[in-house]
Design a protein around this motif. Structure first.
Motif, PDB file in Angstrom:
ATOM      1  N   CYS A  42       0.578  -1.416  -0.003  1.00 15.23           N
ATOM      2  CA  CYS A  42       0.094  -0.021  -0.031  1.00 15.23           C
ATOM      3  C   CYS A  42       0.904   1.312   0.144  1.00 15.23           C
ATOM      4  O   CYS A  42       0.464   2.337  -0.633  1.00 15.23           O
ATOM      5  N   HIS A  43       1.918   1.275   0.794  1.00 17.43           N
ATOM      6  CA  HIS A  43       3.058   2.218   0.650  1.00 17.43           C
ATOM      7  C   HIS A  43       3.421   2.722  -0.836  1.00 17.43           C
ATOM      8  O   HIS A  43       3.157   3.887  -1.251  1.00 17.43           O
ATOM      9  N   ALA A  44       3.886   1.475  -1.411  1.00 16.15           N
ATOM     10  CA  ALA A  44       4.368   1.825  -2.888  1.00 16.15           C
ATOM     11  C   ALA A  44       3.227   2.361  -3.516  1.00 16.15           C
ATOM     12  O   ALA A  44       3.429   3.184  -4.677  1.00 16.15           O
ATOM     13  N   LYS A  45       1.986   1.840  -3.750  1.00 18.97           N
ATOM     14  CA  LYS A  45       0.907   2.316  -4.378  1.00 18.97           C
ATOM     15  C   LYS A  45       0.565   3.622  -4.290  1.00 18.97           C
ATOM     16  O   LYS A  45      -0.112   4.402  -5.091  1.00 18.97           O
ATOM     17  N   CYS A  46       0.403   3.992  -2.956  1.00 13.78           N
ATOM     18  CA  CYS A  46      -0.276   5.229  -2.437  1.00 13.78           C
ATOM     19  C   CYS A  46       0.314   6.437  -2.190  1.00 13.78           C
ATOM     20  O   CYS A  46       0.095   7.506  -2.330  1.00 13.78           O
ATOM     21  N   LEU A  56       0.293  12.686   5.616  1.00 14.13           N
ATOM     22  CA  LEU A  56      -0.364  12.369   4.299  1.00 14.13           C
ATOM     23  C   LEU A  56      -1.323  13.258   3.889  1.00 14.13           C
ATOM     24  O   LEU A  56      -2.140  14.161   4.759  1.00 14.13           O
ATOM     25  N   ASN A  57      -1.405  13.407   2.319  1.00 17.39           N
ATOM     26  CA  ASN A  57      -2.697  14.366   1.952  1.00 17.39           C
ATOM     27  C   ASN A  57      -3.742  13.592   2.003  1.00 17.39           C
ATOM     28  O   ASN A  57      -3.664  12.483   2.057  1.00 17.39           O
ATOM     29  N   LYS A  58      -4.968  14.097   1.674  1.00 15.97           N
ATOM     30  CA  LYS A  58      -6.255  13.586   1.615  1.00 15.97           C
ATOM     31  C   LYS A  58      -6.395  12.074   0.644  1.00 15.97           C
ATOM     32  O   LYS A  58      -6.933  11.096   0.830  1.00 15.97           O
ATOM     33  N   GLY A  59      -5.820  12.618  -0.416  1.00  9.42           N
ATOM     34  CA  GLY A  59      -5.687  11.530  -1.641  1.00  9.42           C
ATOM     35  C   GLY A  59      -5.045  10.369  -1.339  1.00  9.42           C
ATOM     36  O   GLY A  59      -5.295   9.087  -1.309  1.00  9.42           O
ATOM     37  N   CYS A  63      -6.391   6.558  -0.619  1.00  8.17           N
ATOM     38  CA  CYS A  63      -5.776   5.535  -1.322  1.00  8.17           C
ATOM     39  C   CYS A  63      -5.452   4.271  -0.142  1.00  8.17           C
ATOM     40  O   CYS A  63      -5.793   3.143  -0.249  1.00  8.17           O
ATOM     41  N   ILE A  64      -4.918   4.706   1.070  1.00 14.17           N
ATOM     42  CA  ILE A  64      -4.430   3.882   2.048  1.00 14.17           C
ATOM     43  C   ILE A  64      -5.483   3.095   2.711  1.00 14.17           C
ATOM     44  O   ILE A  64      -5.303   1.938   2.741  1.00 14.17           O
TER      45      ILE A  64
END
Length: 101
Positions: A42-46, A56-59, A63-64
């Motif tokens: 999830c870190h790599a993807k988001c 972290l921003n809202k997006g 995503c996470i």
């Protein structure tokens, strides 16, 4: 040092059930592996590799949340499939593996 990372006990000593200890070690290893894979995936993807902000921003948060939810759902389905195959092969019921799926 934790008893979970060292040598594994053999035989029954003082009422300690080594089978239950082995099951707990297996469950802990499984959960740890699942968590590490989920975080990495999830870190790599988001999250972009360029960190421009300390938060972290809202997006990224959305995503996470979605990624973790999907990962958990897949893990649950895989666990159910493994349990059903185990039940068909060995006659064991759900939860017989001791794993919390």
């Amino acid at each position: 040092m934790s008893f979970l990372s060292g040598a594994r006990p053999t035989g029954s000593t003082g009422g300690v059930n080594t089978d239950k200890i082995e099951m707990a070690i297996t469950e802990l290893d499984t959960i740890t592996d699942f968590f590490n894979r989920m975080v990495a995936s999830c870190h790599a993807k988001c999250i972009t590799p360029r960190y421009t902000d300390g938060e972290l921003n809202k997006g990224e948060m959305v995503c996470i949340d979605r990624c973790v939810s999907k990962y958990n759902e897949v893990q649950k389905k895989v666990g159910e499939k493994i349990q059903s195959r185990g039940a068909a092969a060995g006659g064991a019921g759900p939860g017989a593996t001791g794993l919390g799926f």
